[in-house]
Design a protein around this motif. Sequence first.
Motif, short mmCIF file in Angstrom:
data_model
loop_
_atom_site.label_atom_id
_atom_site.label_comp_id
_atom_site.label_asym_id
_atom_site.label_seq_id
_atom_site.Cartn_x
_atom_site.Cartn_y
_atom_site.Cartn_z
N ARG A 151 6.61 -5.57 17.31
CA ARG A 151 6.45 -4.13 17.56
C ARG A 151 5.89 -3.90 18.97
N HIS A 155 -4.13 -8.50 10.69
CA HIS A 155 -2.96 -7.62 10.48
C HIS A 155 -3.48 -6.35 9.80
N GLY A 201 2.67 0.32 10.76
CA GLY A 201 2.97 0.15 9.33
C GLY A 201 2.81 1.46 8.59
N ILE A 214 5.58 3.82 6.54
CA ILE A 214 5.39 4.28 5.15
C ILE A 214 5.59 5.79 5.08
N ARG A 235 0.84 -1.21 0.00
CA ARG A 235 0.00 0.00 0.00
C ARG A 235 0.87 1.25 0.00
N ASN A 259 -0.16 -8.34 1.67
CA ASN A 259 -1.39 -7.79 2.27
C ASN A 259 -2.59 -7.79 1.34
N ARG A 307 -4.75 -1.54 4.41
CA ARG A 307 -4.26 -2.76 3.75
C ARG A 307 -5.37 -3.44 2.96
N SER A 334 7.46 -1.20 5.41
CA SER A 334 8.51 -1.91 6.16
C SER A 334 9.05 -3.07 5.33
C1 LMR Z 1 3.40 -3.32 7.92
O1 LMR Z 1 2.69 -3.58 8.88
O2 LMR Z 1 4.46 -2.67 8.02
C2 LMR Z 1 3.01 -3.84 6.55
O3 LMR Z 1 1.78 -4.50 6.61
C3 LMR Z 1 3.03 -2.79 5.50
C4 LMR Z 1 1.88 -1.85 5.61
O4 LMR Z 1 1.18 -1.64 4.61
O5 LMR Z 1 1.66 -1.29 6.69
#
Ligand code: LMR
Length: 324
Positions: free
Chosen positions: A162, A187, A226, A230, A92, A131, A98, A237
């Motif tokens: 995390r 997720h 996430g 970005i 994304r 994703n 996601r 990530s």
């Molecule tokens: C994340 O959690 O880092 C990945 O799923 C990438 C994202 O789109 O956040």
Amino acid sequence: MKDPVRIAITGGAGQISYSLIFRIAAGDMLGPDQPVILQLLEIPQAMEAMNGVVMEVNDCAYPLVRDIVATDDANVAFKDADYALLVGSRPRGPGMERKDLLEANAAIFSVQGKALNDSASNDVRVLVVGNPANTNALIASCNAPDLDAGQFTAMTRLDHNRALTQLAQKTGKHVTDVDSMIVWGNHSATQYPDISQCQVDGKPALDLVERDWYENDFIPTVQQRGAAIIKARGASSAASAASAAIDHMRDWALGCDGIVSMSIPSDGSYGIEEGIIYSYPVRCKGGSYEIVQGFELDAFSKERMQATEKELREERTAVEHLLG
Ligand code: LMR
Ligand code: NAD
């Protein structure tokens, strides 16, 4: 030395794979005594870039790498695979959730589920990273009727890691002092990172932090990590995602101490609808995982767990046509 195992990795030219492949080749996933055959899949337009990655892996002269297959044919990449890490799919960008990727990515996982069914080892262990990972894993599993649904998992280990670091930093301890962290659900931004069962250095985590920090800082920070990456990096990530994928597969294959979070097919535990791919606390031993039962959960936790379950049910409805 053991006999080599076959590890399929999709999206071999992508940014996660650029960390993942080298660490697997170095033995970080399955140990320093486990030779590997790497079977890398890409789309035709990215084959040249992936061939460059293969050149670099060869240039490392890794003692454990016995062969490398680079292909744009899923049946070749998954042939007799013992492990499959499904990374290849679109990430994304800023401002997207996601699940906005479902339309772009879902079809990939129905095709690859079929190819796994037809070509992989009967015992293949599958981790979906691309994703929206949980629902993509469901799609792949539903398209692989000859494989057990439990062979298909999705990655919430990055969220788990995390959460460990956030709590360790807040309490002035180290991640290795934290026990029984749980990430429940999807997720996605609805996931529930739960410290209600956590001990830090033997003390209940909820006695060590303010409730306000837990609800209004910790939970949103983990849920939105996430997106924060970005925003900061201009790309999603990659090295941390690869590291979490290695943790997930290593613990599943070789076992581990304590509790980790894995997205797996729900068996109805904790009142969650059966069949959806939901992140649970698990223990890994002897090559398999088991949901940890018996946690007493308060109304706050139950509400959060149901909210993320609801999102997974909605995602499943959106891809019903791909579920076979
Ligand atoms: C994340 O959690 O880092 C990945 O799923 C990438 C994202 O789109 O956040
Ligand atoms: P990227 O764009 O750098 O790489 C993806 C690669 O996949 C590209 O090289 C692309 O050509 C390839 N690809 C696309 N369709 C394919 C197909 N059908 N078969 C094989 N390869 C294909 O992306 P990235 O940063 O490596 O991220 C990959 C995915 O992982 C994204 O969906 C991202 O959102 C997801 N991700 C998940 C987590 C998690 O915790 N579950 C963490 C980070 C990233």
